[in-house]
Design an enzyme around this catalytic site. Structure first.
Site, PDB file in Angstrom:
ATOM      1  N   SER A 229       0.811  -1.214   0.000  1.00 28.14           N
ATOM      2  CA  SER A 229       0.000   0.000   0.000  1.00 28.14           C
ATOM      3  C   SER A 229       0.846   1.267   0.000  1.00 28.14           C
ATOM      4  O   SER A 229       1.658   1.470  -0.883  1.00 28.14           O
ATOM      5  CB  SER A 229      -0.949  -0.046   1.195  1.00 28.14           C
ATOM      6  OG  SER A 229      -1.838   1.016   1.117  1.00 28.14           O
ATOM      7  N   HIS A 230       0.669   2.087   1.032  1.00 25.12           N
ATOM      8  CA  HIS A 230       1.330   3.390   1.076  1.00 25.12           C
ATOM      9  C   HIS A 230       2.720   3.306   1.698  1.00 25.12           C
ATOM     10  O   HIS A 230       3.368   4.335   1.868  1.00 25.12           O
ATOM     11  CB  HIS A 230       0.469   4.360   1.894  1.00 25.12           C
ATOM     12  CG  HIS A 230       0.155   3.807   3.254  1.00 25.12           C
ATOM     13  ND1 HIS A 230      -0.793   2.820   3.443  1.00 25.12           N
ATOM     14  CD2 HIS A 230       0.690   4.047   4.461  1.00 25.12           C
ATOM     15  CE1 HIS A 230      -0.826   2.503   4.727  1.00 25.12           C
ATOM     16  NE2 HIS A 230       0.053   3.232   5.366  1.00 25.12           N
TER      17      HIS A 230
ATOM     18  N   ASP B   9      -1.927   6.809  -3.676  1.00 21.77           N
ATOM     19  CA  ASP B   9      -0.829   6.132  -2.975  1.00 21.77           C
ATOM     20  C   ASP B   9      -0.253   4.970  -3.769  1.00 21.77           C
ATOM     21  O   ASP B   9      -0.553   4.810  -4.958  1.00 21.77           O
ATOM     22  CB  ASP B   9      -1.302   5.668  -1.589  1.00 21.77           C
ATOM     23  CG  ASP B   9      -2.216   4.448  -1.673  1.00 21.77           C
ATOM     24  OD1 ASP B   9      -2.919   4.316  -2.684  1.00 21.77           O
ATOM     25  OD2 ASP B   9      -2.225   3.633  -0.726  1.00 21.77           O
TER      26      ASP B   9
ATOM     27  N   ASP C 159      -0.739   1.720  -4.096  1.00 18.36           N
ATOM     28  CA  ASP C 159      -1.623   0.835  -4.857  1.00 18.36           C
ATOM     29  C   ASP C 159      -2.883   1.552  -5.334  1.00 18.36           C
ATOM     30  O   ASP C 159      -3.851   0.905  -5.763  1.00 18.36           O
ATOM     31  CB  ASP C 159      -1.975  -0.408  -4.034  1.00 18.36           C
ATOM     32  CG  ASP C 159      -2.647  -0.093  -2.708  1.00 18.36           C
ATOM     33  OD1 ASP C 159      -2.474   1.039  -2.210  1.00 18.36           O
ATOM     34  OD2 ASP C 159      -3.344  -0.962  -2.157  1.00 18.36           O
TER      35      ASP C 159
ATOM     36  N   ASP D 171      -5.320   3.155  -3.965  1.00 20.57           N
ATOM     37  CA  ASP D 171      -6.647   3.134  -3.335  1.00 20.57           C
ATOM     38  C   ASP D 171      -6.872   4.352  -2.437  1.00 20.57           C
ATOM     39  O   ASP D 171      -8.005   4.659  -2.085  1.00 20.57           O
ATOM     40  CB  ASP D 171      -6.911   1.812  -2.591  1.00 20.57           C
ATOM     41  CG  ASP D 171      -5.901   1.502  -1.508  1.00 20.57           C
ATOM     42  OD1 ASP D 171      -4.937   2.280  -1.344  1.00 20.57           O
ATOM     43  OD2 ASP D 171      -6.066   0.469  -0.831  1.00 20.57           O
ATOM     44  N   ARG D 172      -5.800   5.035  -2.060  1.00 13.65           N
ATOM     45  CA  ARG D 172      -5.983   6.245  -1.246  1.00 13.65           C
ATOM     46  C   ARG D 172      -5.966   7.480  -2.142  1.00 13.65           C
ATOM     47  O   ARG D 172      -5.400   7.446  -3.232  1.00 13.65           O
ATOM     48  CB  ARG D 172      -4.850   6.386  -0.231  1.00 13.65           C
ATOM     49  CG  ARG D 172      -4.833   5.271   0.776  1.00 13.65           C
ATOM     50  CD  ARG D 172      -3.803   5.542   1.842  1.00 13.65           C
ATOM     51  NE  ARG D 172      -3.861   4.499   2.857  1.00 13.65           N
ATOM     52  CZ  ARG D 172      -3.439   4.647   4.099  1.00 13.65           C
ATOM     53  NH1 ARG D 172      -2.904   5.771   4.491  1.00 13.65           N
ATOM     54  NH2 ARG D 172      -3.541   3.655   4.963  1.00 13.65           N
TER      55      ARG D 172
ATOM     56  N   LYS E  37     -11.286   0.848  -1.250  1.00 14.63           N
ATOM     57  CA  LYS E  37     -11.277   2.287  -1.450  1.00 14.63           C
ATOM     58  C   LYS E  37     -10.652   2.562  -2.814  1.00 14.63           C
ATOM     59  O   LYS E  37      -9.952   1.711  -3.363  1.00 14.63           O
ATOM     60  CB  LYS E  37     -10.554   2.993  -0.315  1.00 14.63           C
ATOM     61  CG  LYS E  37      -9.193   2.453   0.029  1.00 14.63           C
ATOM     62  CD  LYS E  37      -8.730   3.058   1.332  1.00 14.63           C
ATOM     63  CE  LYS E  37      -7.321   2.643   1.672  1.00 14.63           C
ATOM     64  NZ  LYS E  37      -7.263   1.473   2.547  1.00 14.63           N
TER      65      LYS E  37
HETATM   66  C1  G16 Z   1      -5.290  -0.101   5.508  1.00 19.03           C
HETATM   67  C2  G16 Z   1      -6.750  -0.392   5.398  1.00 19.03           C
HETATM   68  C3  G16 Z   1      -7.536   0.863   5.681  1.00 19.03           C
HETATM   69  C4  G16 Z   1      -7.159   1.406   7.037  1.00 19.03           C
HETATM   70  C5  G16 Z   1      -5.682   1.560   7.154  1.00 19.03           C
HETATM   71  C6  G16 Z   1      -5.360   1.848   8.582  1.00 19.03           C
HETATM   72  O1  G16 Z   1      -4.974   0.854   4.536  1.00 19.03           O
HETATM   73  O2  G16 Z   1      -7.059  -0.845   4.109  1.00 19.03           O
HETATM   74  O3  G16 Z   1      -8.876   0.581   5.610  1.00 19.03           O
HETATM   75  O4  G16 Z   1      -7.719   2.669   7.244  1.00 19.03           O
HETATM   76  O5  G16 Z   1      -5.030   0.380   6.795  1.00 19.03           O
HETATM   77  O6  G16 Z   1      -4.020   1.924   8.760  1.00 19.03           O
HETATM   78  P1  G16 Z   1      -3.430   1.957  10.213  1.00 19.03           P
HETATM   79  O7  G16 Z   1      -3.849   0.699  10.912  1.00 19.03           O
HETATM   80  O8  G16 Z   1      -1.967   2.080   9.971  1.00 19.03           O
HETATM   81  O9  G16 Z   1      -4.001   3.178  10.868  1.00 19.03           O
HETATM   82  P2  G16 Z   1      -3.967   0.556   3.349  1.00 19.03           P
HETATM   83  O10 G16 Z   1      -4.104   1.728   2.413  1.00 19.03           O
HETATM   84  O11 G16 Z   1      -2.641   0.473   4.041  1.00 19.03           O
HETATM   85  O12 G16 Z   1      -4.416  -0.745   2.760  1.00 19.03           O
END
Ligand code: G16
Length: 543
Positions: free
Chosen positions: A113-114, A277, A279, A281-282, A376
């Site tokens: 992801s990010h 981000d 992937d 999705d953000r 997302k």
């Molecule tokens: C993931 C989940 C999101 C969530 C985030 C929380 O994001 O897909 O729904 O809001 O983790 O991150 P943390 O636990 O670090 O606050 P992503 O974009 O990393 O897949």
């Protein structure tokens, strides 16, 4: 070709309840590490005969190697067909869209992801189920349990396939189709948004700067914004996915996307800025010299949804994660629709979307989406904003200010304390939880506490209960501080402190967020002893 069964070592460092594995690349490079996860997953999934699997990732370092390994293991599992993105590339929302459009039984997304990428960065893998969304906890927990027992890996010994040319090849009788990563997703976007109106907006000279942060959003944004909607070439910057994201931290917030913020603050700033981000999705949306908070973004989209073709008949309801500001709840109340408060994690929206209880969902962590997929979706959010700007003739800033005038402003900030030794973070959260019963009715750091709890969620669709989802301390005036530990960090623990204060007085809407929230910061420290327990005088990141 032959199918091999190779010995493996059980491992158990995947956290139960997380939607996949996210680790340093060096960890993934250990012998059989990725294979162990994939085998555990395949062992808990039903038979794959006749089934289709979707496969792709955000293009970060190790993506291509992992794709080839998974293809060989999918052949051994007996899948009929794998749809793999060209070059091994598929954004997370595109995987969701392709699963849903093709009736695939699931998909594997390769992404952290990010989190930063490259040989010293992070890698990740997660599984999405047939509705296109992240696997629910009963699946991820079963994978975790299996990963502690699995003794052997089943894999084909076939050579690598060519990932860069579209077309179909076979591996041990399994059909592998290399698909255009953008086509299916673009078709879905066309069905939701008023592309003609957006085309006219760009033709009229509207200027957008879309920063894809050298991540997977680039090809999608280029094809749709520049290719189809007539945005001038150069609208999308950092648009080629790089294995290390060019050294950028592909997490779109005002700190990591500082170059975008600088452009949006300049004299000749474009009309709108956006970023996605790793992937894709953000999303982050920025107006001219005006940063939009993700919570406000969700509320604006909800307030104006019926102006967009895909949502013309109205919203069934809205959902937000608990730490996300209450702005969207206020809009929902005015619209007379339900609003749901879920734990952090996109998977919690899945049941609400599937049951038709919610249409739009969003999170403070720069995630926004809808029932069109089960993830997302960064570019979707940007297109939604463009559609609203095009049909209202209002700027990004005007749309947000209108929201504040009507509902008051939810002044909001998140403070992150990163890389805390895990034991210290656990001590802090334990102390906070122990202190909870004594807090209501007291005044701490000048704040009158009305209510304090550890958030627990009962899914309104299947009745499942998720407890210990974050500590909330709510004041008499509705202001609140929320504490939770990140589930996505890969170094020690990250404490997230979410601060929200409602400001109904329009003459105070321009107040600087950190100034407005200072009393809540003091309250947070007084109840959680952050400074003394972590030794950190200030947060690592404030967004
Ligand atoms: C993931 C989940 C999101 C969530 C985030 C929380 O994001 O897909 O729904 O809001 O983790 O991150 P943390 O636990 O670090 O606050 P992503 O974009 O990393 O897949």
């Amino acid at each position: 070709m032959a199918l091999l069964t190779l010995p493996t070592t059980p491992f158990s460092d995947q956290k139960p309840g997380t939607s996949g594995l996210r680790k340093k690349v060096s960890v993934f490079l250990q012998k059989n590490y990725l294979e162990n996860f994939v085998q555990s997953l395949f062992d808990v999934l039903p038979e794959a005969k006749g089934q289709t699997l979707v496969l792709g990732g955000d293009g970060r370092f190790h993506n291509r190697v992992a794709v080839q390994t998974i293809l060989r293991m999918a052949a051994a599992k007996g899948y009929a067909r794998v749809l793999v993105g060209q070059g091994g590339i598929l954004s997370t929302p595109a995987v969701s869209a392709v699963i849903r459009a093709t009736g695939a039984s699931g998909g594997i997304v390769l992404s952290a992801s990010h989190n930063p990428g490259g040989p010293d960065g992070d890698f990740g893998i997660k599984y999405n189920i047939g509705n296109g969304g992240p696997a629910p906890e009963k699946v991820t927990d079963a994978v975790f349990a299996r990963s502690r027992e699995v003794q052997s890996i089943h894999i084909s010994d076939s050579p690598d396939i060519a990932l860069d040319a579209l077309g179909t090849v076979f591996m041990d009788g399994m059909e592998i189709t290399v698909i255009d990563p953008v086509a299916q997703y673009a078709e879905l976007m066309r069905s939701l948004f008023d592309f003609d109106a957006i085309r006219k907006l760009f033709a009229g000279g509207f200027r957008l700067r879309y920063d894809a942060m050298n991540a997977v959003g680039g090809p999608y944004a280029r094809a749709i914004l520049e290719g189809e909607l007539g945005a001038p070439a150069g609208t999308v910057v950092n648009g080629v996915p790089l294995e290390d994201f060019g050294g950028l931290h592909p997490d779109p917030n005002p700190v990591n996307a500082e170059d975008l913020i600088a452009h949006m603050s300049a004299e000749d700033a474009p009309d709108m800025g956006a970023a996605s981000d790793g992937d894709a999705d953000r999303n982050m949306v920025v107006g001219r010299r005006f940063v939009v908070s993700p919570s406000d973004s969700l509320a604006v989209l909800a307030a104006h949804a019926t102006l967009v073709p895909g949502y013309r008949s109205g919203l069934a309801g809205v959902a937000r994660s608990m730490p996300t500001s209450t702005a969207v709840d206020r809009v929902a109340k005015a619209l007379g629709i339900a609003s749901y408060e879920t734990p952090t994690g996109w998977k919690f929206f899945g049941n609400l979307l599937d049951a038709g209880k919610a249409t739009l969902c969003g999170e403070e962590s720069y995630g926004t989406g809808s029932s069109h997929v089960r993830e997302k979706d960064g570019l979707w959010a940007v297109l939604f904003w463009l559609n609203l700007v095009a049909v209202t003739g209002k700027s990004v800033e005007a749309l947000v200010r209108e929201l504040w005038t009507q509902y008051g402003r939810c002044v909001y900030s998140r403070h992150d304390y990163e890389a805390i030794p895990t034991a210290q973070a656990d001590t802090l959260m334990r102390g906070l939880r122990d202190a909870l019963p004594g807090l209501p009715g007291t005044t701490v750091a000048g704040c009158d506490i009305a209510f304090a709890d550890d958030f627990s969620y009962t899914d309104p669709v299947d009745g499942s209960v998720s407890s210990k989802q974050g500590v909330r301390v709510v004041l008499k005036d509705g202001s609140r501080v929320v504490f939770r530990l990140s589930g996505t960090g890969t170094e020690g623990a990250t404490l997230r402190v979410y601060l929200e204060r409602h400001e109904p007085d329009a003459s105070r809407h321009d107040i600087e967020a950190q100034t407005a929230l200072r009393p809540l910061v003091e309250l947070a420290d007084a109840v959680a002893h952050i400074r003394s327990l972590t030794g950190m005088g200030r947060p690592s990141v404030m967004t």
